[in-house]
Design an enzyme around this catalytic site. Structure first.
Site, PDB file in Angstrom:
ATOM      1  N   LYS A 154       0.830  -1.216   0.000  1.00 12.94           N
ATOM      2  CA  LYS A 154       0.000   0.000   0.000  1.00 12.94           C
ATOM      3  C   LYS A 154       0.868   1.271   0.000  1.00 12.94           C
ATOM      4  O   LYS A 154       2.083   1.214   0.254  1.00 12.94           O
ATOM      5  CB  LYS A 154      -0.923  -0.035   1.218  1.00 12.94           C
ATOM      6  CG  LYS A 154      -1.928  -1.202   1.183  1.00 12.94           C
ATOM      7  CD  LYS A 154      -2.936  -1.086   2.316  1.00 12.94           C
ATOM      8  CE  LYS A 154      -3.941  -2.228   2.276  1.00 12.94           C
ATOM      9  NZ  LYS A 154      -4.997  -2.074   3.314  1.00 12.94           N
ATOM     10  N   TYR A 203     -12.754  -1.901  -3.602  1.00 13.08           N
ATOM     11  CA  TYR A 203     -13.278  -1.975  -2.227  1.00 13.08           C
ATOM     12  C   TYR A 203     -14.802  -1.889  -2.154  1.00 13.08           C
ATOM     13  O   TYR A 203     -15.349  -1.549  -1.105  1.00 13.08           O
ATOM     14  CB  TYR A 203     -12.623  -0.891  -1.363  1.00 13.08           C
ATOM     15  CG  TYR A 203     -11.183  -1.202  -1.036  1.00 13.08           C
ATOM     16  CD1 TYR A 203     -10.851  -2.278  -0.210  1.00 13.08           C
ATOM     17  CD2 TYR A 203     -10.149  -0.432  -1.544  1.00 13.08           C
ATOM     18  CE1 TYR A 203      -9.528  -2.572   0.089  1.00 13.08           C
ATOM     19  CE2 TYR A 203      -8.812  -0.718  -1.243  1.00 13.08           C
ATOM     20  CZ  TYR A 203      -8.518  -1.791  -0.421  1.00 13.08           C
ATOM     21  OH  TYR A 203      -7.217  -2.092  -0.121  1.00 13.08           O
ATOM     22  N   ASN A 258      -2.022   0.271   6.794  1.00  8.59           N
ATOM     23  CA  ASN A 258      -1.534  -1.008   7.320  1.00  8.59           C
ATOM     24  C   ASN A 258      -0.637  -1.789   6.355  1.00  8.59           C
ATOM     25  O   ASN A 258      -0.586  -3.013   6.391  1.00  8.59           O
ATOM     26  CB  ASN A 258      -2.702  -1.851   7.846  1.00  8.59           C
ATOM     27  CG  ASN A 258      -3.673  -2.260   6.773  1.00  8.59           C
ATOM     28  OD1 ASN A 258      -3.552  -1.836   5.628  1.00  8.59           O
ATOM     29  ND2 ASN A 258      -4.628  -3.094   7.118  1.00  8.59           N
ATOM     30  N   HIS A 313      -2.185  -5.409   1.655  1.00 12.00           N
ATOM     31  CA  HIS A 313      -3.502  -6.039   1.507  1.00 12.00           C
ATOM     32  C   HIS A 313      -3.310  -7.526   1.260  1.00 12.00           C
ATOM     33  O   HIS A 313      -2.294  -7.937   0.704  1.00 12.00           O
ATOM     34  CB  HIS A 313      -4.234  -5.424   0.299  1.00 12.00           C
ATOM     35  CG  HIS A 313      -5.430  -6.212  -0.150  1.00 12.00           C
ATOM     36  ND1 HIS A 313      -6.663  -6.062   0.432  1.00 12.00           N
ATOM     37  CD2 HIS A 313      -5.560  -7.183  -1.091  1.00 12.00           C
ATOM     38  CE1 HIS A 313      -7.517  -6.905  -0.158  1.00 12.00           C
ATOM     39  NE2 HIS A 313      -6.874  -7.596  -1.075  1.00 12.00           N
ATOM     40  N   GLU A 317      -9.572 -10.357  -7.577  1.00  8.63           N
ATOM     41  CA  GLU A 317      -8.646  -9.253  -7.272  1.00  8.63           C
ATOM     42  C   GLU A 317      -7.421  -9.264  -8.189  1.00  8.63           C
ATOM     43  O   GLU A 317      -6.951  -8.206  -8.607  1.00  8.63           O
ATOM     44  CB  GLU A 317      -8.218  -9.334  -5.801  1.00  8.63           C
ATOM     45  CG  GLU A 317      -9.367  -9.016  -4.857  1.00  8.63           C
ATOM     46  CD  GLU A 317      -8.974  -9.097  -3.384  1.00  8.63           C
ATOM     47  OE1 GLU A 317      -9.840  -8.841  -2.539  1.00  8.63           O
ATOM     48  OE2 GLU A 317      -7.801  -9.417  -3.090  1.00  8.63           O
TER      49      GLU A 317
HETATM   50  P1  CMP Z   1      -7.481  -4.714   4.010  1.00  9.20           P
HETATM   51  O1  CMP Z   1      -7.777  -5.864   4.906  1.00  9.20           O
HETATM   52  O2  CMP Z   1      -6.403  -4.793   3.031  1.00  9.20           O
HETATM   53  O3  CMP Z   1      -8.826  -4.297   3.252  1.00  9.20           O
HETATM   54  C1  CMP Z   1      -9.792  -3.499   3.898  1.00  9.20           C
HETATM   55  C2  CMP Z   1      -9.101  -2.324   4.455  1.00  9.20           C
HETATM   56  O4  CMP Z   1      -9.909  -1.388   5.115  1.00  9.20           O
HETATM   57  C3  CMP Z   1      -8.132  -2.763   5.540  1.00  9.20           C
HETATM   58  O5  CMP Z   1      -7.092  -3.477   4.938  1.00  9.20           O
HETATM   59  C4  CMP Z   1      -7.748  -1.436   6.149  1.00  9.20           C
HETATM   60  O6  CMP Z   1      -6.760  -0.782   5.399  1.00  9.20           O
HETATM   61  C5  CMP Z   1      -9.046  -0.682   6.006  1.00  9.20           C
HETATM   62  N1  CMP Z   1      -9.696  -0.598   7.302  1.00  9.20           N
HETATM   63  C6  CMP Z   1     -10.223  -1.603   8.016  1.00  9.20           C
HETATM   64  N2  CMP Z   1     -10.730  -1.126   9.177  1.00  9.20           N
HETATM   65  C7  CMP Z   1     -10.501   0.209   9.170  1.00  9.20           C
HETATM   66  C8  CMP Z   1     -10.792   1.260  10.067  1.00  9.20           C
HETATM   67  N3  CMP Z   1     -11.428   1.026  11.221  1.00  9.20           N
HETATM   68  N4  CMP Z   1     -10.422   2.493   9.721  1.00  9.20           N
HETATM   69  C9  CMP Z   1      -9.803   2.736   8.567  1.00  9.20           C
HETATM   70  N5  CMP Z   1      -9.504   1.778   7.656  1.00  9.20           N
HETATM   71  C10 CMP Z   1      -9.843   0.545   7.975  1.00  9.20           C
END
Ligand code: CMP
Length: 138
Positions: A10, A50, A113, A116, A127
Site C-alpha cells: 500500500k 473496495y 496497514n 492487503h 482481485e
Molecule cells: P485490508 O484488509 O487490506 O482491506 C480493507 C481495508 O480497510 C483494511 O485493509 C484497512 O486498510 C481498512 N480498514 C479496516 N478497518 C478500518 C478502520 N477502522 N479504519 C480505517 N480503515 C480501515
C-alpha cells in the site's frame, strides 16, 4: 495443490521505501510471484476494488488512502496461499499483529496497514484480475 492470492503493497509502505523488504519476506515464505507492477490507482479503480466495504464508515478514507500514492500489486501462488499469506502479514490492526509479521514490522495503524491480502480463493482470482491482464501473469 497450489492456490493464488493477491498482495498489495500500500501507499504508506511504498513511501517508506520498504517494497524490497516486503517482497523478500513474501518470497522467503515460499510464495512464487506470478505478476508484479507499480501503479497509481484511480478513484474509480479503488472504489471498485473496495466495493464490498462501500457501506463501512471508513470507505471514503480507504479510497483516499489507496489513491494517495503508488501501490504494488503482486499476484502470488503457493499451497494454501490465502491463509499462509494472511499469517505472514498479521492482523489488520498492527497493534494486534504477531511479532515478525509484515504489518507488525511496517504498518502504522489500522488504516495505513502496509499491505492487503485476499480473504478467499474466489476473491483472490477476482482481485488478481482487477490489476493484471493475462499476458502480465505467468
Ligand atoms: P485490508 O484488509 O487490506 O482491506 C480493507 C481495508 O480497510 C483494511 O485493509 C484497512 O486498510 C481498512 N480498514 C479496516 N478497518 C478500518 C478502520 N477502522 N479504519 C480505517 N480503515 C480501515
Amino acid at each position: 495443490m497450489s492456490n493464488k492470492t493477491l498482495a498489495i503493497i500500500k501507499p504508506d509502505a511504498v513511501k517508506k521505501n520498504v517494497i524490497g523488504q516486503i517482497v523478500t519476506k513474501i518470497t522467503e515464505a515460499g510464495f512464487k510471484i506470478n505478476g508484479i507492477k507499480q501503479v497509481r490507482m484511480s478513484k474509480a479503480s479503488a472504489e471498485a476494488f473496495y466495493e464490498v466495504h462501500k457501506e463501512r464508515p471508513f470507505y471514503n478514507e480507504l479510497v483516499e488512502f489507496m489513491t494517495s500514492g503508488p501501490v504494488v500489486p503482486i499476484a502470488l501462488e503457493r499451497e494454501n496461499a490465502v491463509a499462509e499469506y494472511r499469517k505472514l502479514i498479521g492482523a489488520t490492526d498492527p497493534a494486534q499483529a504477531d511479532e515478525g509479521t509484515i504489518r507488525k514490522l511496517f504498518a502504522a495503524n489500522k488504516a495505513e496497514n502496509a499491505v492487503h491480502g485476499s480473504d478467499s480463493d474466489e476473491n483472490a482470482l477476482i482481485e488478481i484480475g482487477h490489476f493484471f491482464s493475462k499476458s502480465e501473469l505467468i
